[in-house]
Enzyme design. Sequence first.
Site, short mmCIF file in Angstrom:
data_model
loop_
_atom_site.label_atom_id
_atom_site.label_comp_id
_atom_site.label_asym_id
_atom_site.label_seq_id
_atom_site.Cartn_x
_atom_site.Cartn_y
_atom_site.Cartn_z
N GLY B 144 0.95 -1.10 0.19
CA GLY B 144 -0.01 -0.04 0.00
C GLY B 144 0.71 1.33 0.24
O GLY B 144 2.13 1.30 0.40
N CYS B 145 0.41 2.52 -0.18
CA CYS B 145 0.92 3.79 -0.52
C CYS B 145 1.48 4.08 0.93
O CYS B 145 2.87 4.31 1.25
CB CYS B 145 0.31 4.74 -1.23
SG CYS B 145 -1.45 4.89 -0.56
N TYR B 146 0.63 4.18 1.95
CA TYR B 146 1.32 4.42 3.34
C TYR B 146 2.24 3.58 3.66
O TYR B 146 2.85 3.95 4.46
CB TYR B 146 -0.24 4.81 4.11
CG TYR B 146 -0.86 5.95 3.89
CD1 TYR B 146 -0.69 7.19 3.76
CD2 TYR B 146 -2.48 5.75 3.58
CE1 TYR B 146 -1.50 8.33 3.61
CE2 TYR B 146 -3.37 6.78 3.56
CZ TYR B 146 -2.95 7.78 3.45
OH TYR B 146 -3.52 9.14 3.27
#
Lengths: 330, 330, 330, 330
Positions: B144-146
């Site tokens: 995921g990006c985070y």
Amino acid sequence: MVEVSVLGGVGYAGAIAAQLLYRHPFFKLAHVTARAEAGQRLDDVHPRTRVPLELEIFDVSKHAVDAAVVAYPHGAAAPVVAELRAAGTRVVDLSADFRLRDRAIYDDWYGEHKAPELFGQGVYGLPELTRAQVAGADLVANPGCYPTAALLGLAPLAKAGVIGDVVIDAKSGVSGAGRAPTHATHFISANENVSPYKINGHRHTPEIEQELGVLGATLPITFMPHLLPLDQGELVTAYVTPSAELSEDELVNLYDDSYAREPFVELRTGPVGVIDVRDTNFCRISWVQDPRTGRIIVFSAIDNLWKGAASQAVQNLNLMFDRPETEGLL
Amino acid sequence: MVEVSVLGGVGYAGAIAAQLLYRHPFFKLAHVTARAEAGQRLDDVHPRTRVPLELEIFDVSKHAVDAAVVAYPHGAAAPVVAELRAAGTRVVDLSADFRLRDRAIYDDWYGEHKAPELFGQGVYGLPELTRAQVAGADLVANPGCYPTAALLGLAPLAKAGVIGDVVIDAKSGVSGAGRAPTHATHFISANENVSPYKINGHRHTPEIEQELGVLGATLPITFMPHLLPLDQGELVTAYVTPSAELSEDELVNLYDDSYAREPFVELRTGPVGVIDVRDTNFCRISWVQDPRTGRIIVFSAIDNLWKGAASQAVQNLNLMFDRPETEGLL
Amino acid sequence: MVEVSVLGGVGYAGAIAAQLLYRHPFFKLAHVTARAEAGQRLDDVHPRTRVPLELEIFDVSKHAVDAAVVAYPHGAAAPVVAELRAAGTRVVDLSADFRLRDRAIYDDWYGEHKAPELFGQGVYGLPELTRAQVAGADLVANPGCYPTAALLGLAPLAKAGVIGDVVIDAKSGVSGAGRAPTHATHFISANENVSPYKINGHRHTPEIEQELGVLGATLPITFMPHLLPLDQGELVTAYVTPSAELSEDELVNLYDDSYAREPFVELRTGPVGVIDVRDTNFCRISWVQDPRTGRIIVFSAIDNLWKGAASQAVQNLNLMFDRPETEGLL
Amino acid sequence: MVEVSVLGGVGYAGAIAAQLLYRHPFFKLAHVTARAEAGQRLDDVHPRTRVPLELEIFDVSKHAVDAAVVAYPHGAAAPVVAELRAAGTRVVDLSADFRLRDRAIYDDWYGEHKAPELFGQGVYGLPELTRAQVAGADLVANPGCYPTAALLGLAPLAKAGVIGDVVIDAKSGVSGAGRAPTHATHFISANENVSPYKINGHRHTPEIEQELGVLGATLPITFMPHLLPLDQGELVTAYVTPSAELSEDELVNLYDDSYAREPFVELRTGPVGVIDVRDTNFCRISWVQDPRTGRIIVFSAIDNLWKGAASQAVQNLNLMFDRPETEGLL
């Protein structure tokens, strides 16, 4: 009729203070000062104010009327506040010069104080927390924008003595950086960007610590500001490690007890956004408990130029002159 | 020549993956699929890709070529990944369906898994941390990006075993919310605003915890995302309470040991901004120690659609097919 | 006391109309209606209004009070306006349904009219041009946003009979596209972009032509709208080929004669920007003569949701009920 | 190997020219100069370039290599171009100093020329129109951003001799105003705003007129630029009154004849947006006929820093050194 001068009326906050006072039912905006722009009309420099007054060079013999809002930079404010006070003018000062009560801390963060005889004599003007003292004050130190949002968000917990530790992550629009053109405030630098700034220490840190201490929470805090690509608005996300377990109901009660009757605090459940308080004196607050860590996460949103500066100054003036606190602000 | 299909090529991340693969010196972009937009050309839907391929409806008999990047929503990805794997296609999956290793946690956050026989078989594809496993993998779960930003920022501390506690305050541009028009992604809602979202728990929380645990830091974290008015870019500010005292030099060494030779990690001193890594596979990291609390504050900036999704997928493909890791990405 | 209902109070313009009427010294905001959001409070849907009324489903027997502001889409407005008029309610209609006076033109641009018996009975409510007729009207057709800016900018020239030809290049913020989430209003589509739209003909074209004709300038115009990445604000740049030579002094006199005493028109020299009239009922106008071509270039800036819709509706209500025209608007 | 210096590498256009040349397959970026920032690395001043070269103070004895891109302000460019030419260096000049061919017009708009002996010797470097002359040139005057968009949009009509009259309404992002911090480029001034500027005459007007004349359309034009709240991108909307009637098919043929084989011109039907050509050397063009007035409305979108400056400079360098015109630009 009470006459008010706004000193430093071309900065963003000064201009809004002038705009609010020009339309205020009780106060009369008597003068607006500026140096470089003297001779121009305020509504030419800042059309949105629609204040058709001509900007004047500050002259204490002329501008020391009943009250003054001083919107000068830190350091520059103190001597002019001293002049005004000597002339009997009641002052709301938007700078940090009279906010701190420990001289060493002031000098450390801001440099040597320019009116030491007055140092520490300002009443900290966050009405929701210091209403009684503001009422009779002659010199009110208007809080910083971040402290306003952070303290309003944390006060119920601080007063209850349950803040074990706190991290304050703060996010502000570009107007917080002031009107002077710099590389940081250039559209191309700020737009489509987000970054922390003053990462080795922001001057609002000791101010927040001082006032948390007044509320009963004496502890070092971590405070980190970030610059966002928007005009006005400030969101504080405060991560509190509670020193005692608190039920949902106890938290609801703490916040209700503090704010249910406050005209300018809006308690919400769910996310709060800065657009919802734009161009107002409101502070929106919500909170959530993180079940996995026990943390209480508090969100607090203001308009940095309004509740964080100019409209809060008017709220303070209302109190100082025994007017309804919301007059001219709704 | 290795042929790659991109499934779900009209989402923001899928389109960029297609764009990168279309220009890649080694891979050949063979197919791009989409349902509603089938028959249109990708460069009509997303002009900036300049990929003149016609979008097709997914058909495993046609699109199961050497490799596939699957850019489907969570839940929808799993069955199609299963189809592709059954046909022998090597897969980088951008969804969360193969990131987690605890089935109960997956089902709790995402609902029942749609390809349980494959659950847990994805290699977590954050090359800076898992390069060796990605190299031989047939199924890579793109982070995921985070988690990408958070884990890269925290990994040196996690590996050193010095994270006593951590609060992760994350800020993302609007593209992170996806391409579907909603009230939240309407220009008028997002512009001039900042607010937290998913305040009762964001799905990236268990993903970050899982991978911190792999690095040796098993602890519950506090994670709070915020939506910012910008297109692309993600800044993580992580507030670490160290479990042991660390000198400045020790911190420098930890970060240098982890990243000095990493092609896509840029260690900086001072503030980092998301604009500096826009449209790139780079992650910029800096940190500062807060002398008043002892906290280590880590800043980590990525482009959420690139290093947080599409370009990291290509970085993983490069590793899977034994290509230079930076090929097609500089 | 005069009671007013706002129908369609969750659209951007309807919400601002409700906000202005809720604080109006004379009118009482009695009801605000909405279908999908009925039961919610308006200040929950649109916090900035700070109108704590509950949204209701429209019911003519309940909501046909003294006056109504109808903020429905074109086509949907006509029948409800007919219901209200039948009940004796005086109406300001924000749609186009009663603006045009040629039925064939209406049907051509908007489809068959839904209340043909009332067609053409609306007074065109641009007070600076039609004040006298609005004063006694029962049904006022509030002008479109572009026509408001264009007509105010061009009226002095039209009345003088000197418009030989005109090209109107118009630029609007995203709120002009309405509140419904679409690909065009998605933050990622609109941000960092500018493009023309409705390039084969925008419905405001015949409206501008009609009203220019009323002023004495009967001619076909070229009108082209563009979408800009900002919330509110509309700038019209009108390129007029004069049919007669005009000196600078003559132009100054034309504009002064039209607007020197208008409370909501601000004549300026030099560039005008939409931010200067944001959230107001003002229209800023300036013009310049191009010495190389003889053209007169007129700039006209409004807030599309205020002077272009909601606040102009209140200005019209003030006139209809014989109130000071600026009441509740300064 | 051909060595190139970029002079003035900290301006927005200079930095992008350096970035493109640093990655160019044929040219070698030898030097990047800057005065105030000398000693810093370009990628510290402009991280997105990822050019790790140290900025140097210009010294002709060192920096007069095979070729140079001069990104100096108007007036400052001419003498340094003269120095470089004297040393045999081939030059692409981004300033206006060598674009105009009428000395009186130059002096009128820019002040006295600083290298009169070279005046008029630059080849106007808009490859789609002047490819043959650029090929052998030693001194290329890179077109202004607005002229690039306007001329590409209008050239097919100009060459066909059918422009009776033209109004050019132009809209640019803030980067067009340069990197120096000013009140106009302050985020708070530009954001949420749109306004015309230089309303009494923009210097690109005579440049557009000159080159239209070269194409066969000698006429005075009306040109008006506007500032928009976005980083990069320029849209020209040109309103052409044709001097002869043209059918749809004839127009299609005119544009196809000019551009069907151009690698950097994208002919479209329907609206064009600047985001679609962001960070590219492409120019998107579409047009529509207004049936009510007969006007041809041409839309032309470029990235003002790329096709409007830096990437067009590289396109010119490619031609000057007999390289494939698209090398390093796709």
